[in-house]
Design a protein around this motif. Structure first.
Motif, short mmCIF file in Angstrom:
data_model
loop_
_atom_site.label_atom_id
_atom_site.label_comp_id
_atom_site.label_asym_id
_atom_site.label_seq_id
_atom_site.Cartn_x
_atom_site.Cartn_y
_atom_site.Cartn_z
N LEU A 141 0.83 -1.21 0.00
CA LEU A 141 0.00 0.00 0.00
C LEU A 141 0.87 1.26 0.00
O LEU A 141 0.51 2.27 -0.59
N ASP A 142 2.00 1.16 0.68
CA ASP A 142 2.93 2.30 0.71
C ASP A 142 3.74 2.38 -0.58
O ASP A 142 4.46 3.35 -0.80
N GLN A 143 3.67 1.31 -1.36
CA GLN A 143 4.42 1.21 -2.61
C GLN A 143 5.91 1.46 -2.37
O GLN A 143 6.57 2.13 -3.14
N THR A 144 6.39 0.98 -1.26
CA THR A 144 7.83 1.02 -1.06
C THR A 144 8.40 -0.17 -1.81
O THR A 144 7.79 -1.22 -1.85
N ASP A 145 9.54 0.00 -2.42
CA ASP A 145 10.11 -1.09 -3.20
C ASP A 145 11.00 -1.98 -2.36
O ASP A 145 11.76 -2.77 -2.87
#
Ligand code: ZN
Length: 151
Positions: A141-145
């Motif tokens: 959801l945070d779209q951290t890779d």
């Protein structure tokens, strides 16, 4: 209580054997990987998030122990159509369920089927197996890779 325990156990075994939403949903637009080094569980969670920020569809892949797979499977059923705020609220309640003693008279009814993991609190080593999918969902959801690690 033993009947309830059996029911919980069979639900976990069922979701481990036949995980729901296993695979990548069509038009997935966010994803994250999660790893629990304590047990070796690996998960990859995929989301299709709509314009309003709700989870339109969700799926997962990976390999791990029965608890981690069943938790991911039950989570994908639970969070469909939820917003980030709702996911955060469920995550907090779920985390309490698997780490804290039940409050006097309180029931985890609000968690629905997720209540099957209440027995995990007796096995602290397994808490991270149960919460890995949730950490990974929040990373997606945070779209951290980055890979979500339970440590
Ligand atoms: Zn595990």
């Amino acid at each position: 209580m033993d009947d309830l325990r059996d029911l919980y156990q069979s639900t976990i075994l069922d979701h481990n054997k036949s995980p729901r939403n296993f695979g990548v949903p069509a038009d997935s637009n966010r994803d994250a990987e999660g790893y629990n080094p304590l047990c070796g569980d690996e998960l990859h969670v995929y989301l299709r998030v709509d314009a309003a920020g709700r989870i339109d569809d969700i799926g997962f892949e990976g390999s791990g122990c029965a608890i981690s797979r069943a938790s991911a499977s039950l989570m994908t059923e639970y969070v469909k159509n939820q917003s980030r705020e709702e996911v955060d609220r469920v995550f907090d309640a779920f985390h309490d369920l698997v780490t804290k003693a039940p409050k006097e008279g309180a029931t985890p009814e609000s968690l629905g089927k997720l209540a099957v993991f209440s027995g995990v609190r007796e096995f602290p080593m397994r808490v991270k197996c149960a919460t890995l999918a949730w950490h990974t969902l929040r990373a997606a959801l945070d779209q951290t890779d980055q890979t979500a690690v339970t440590e």
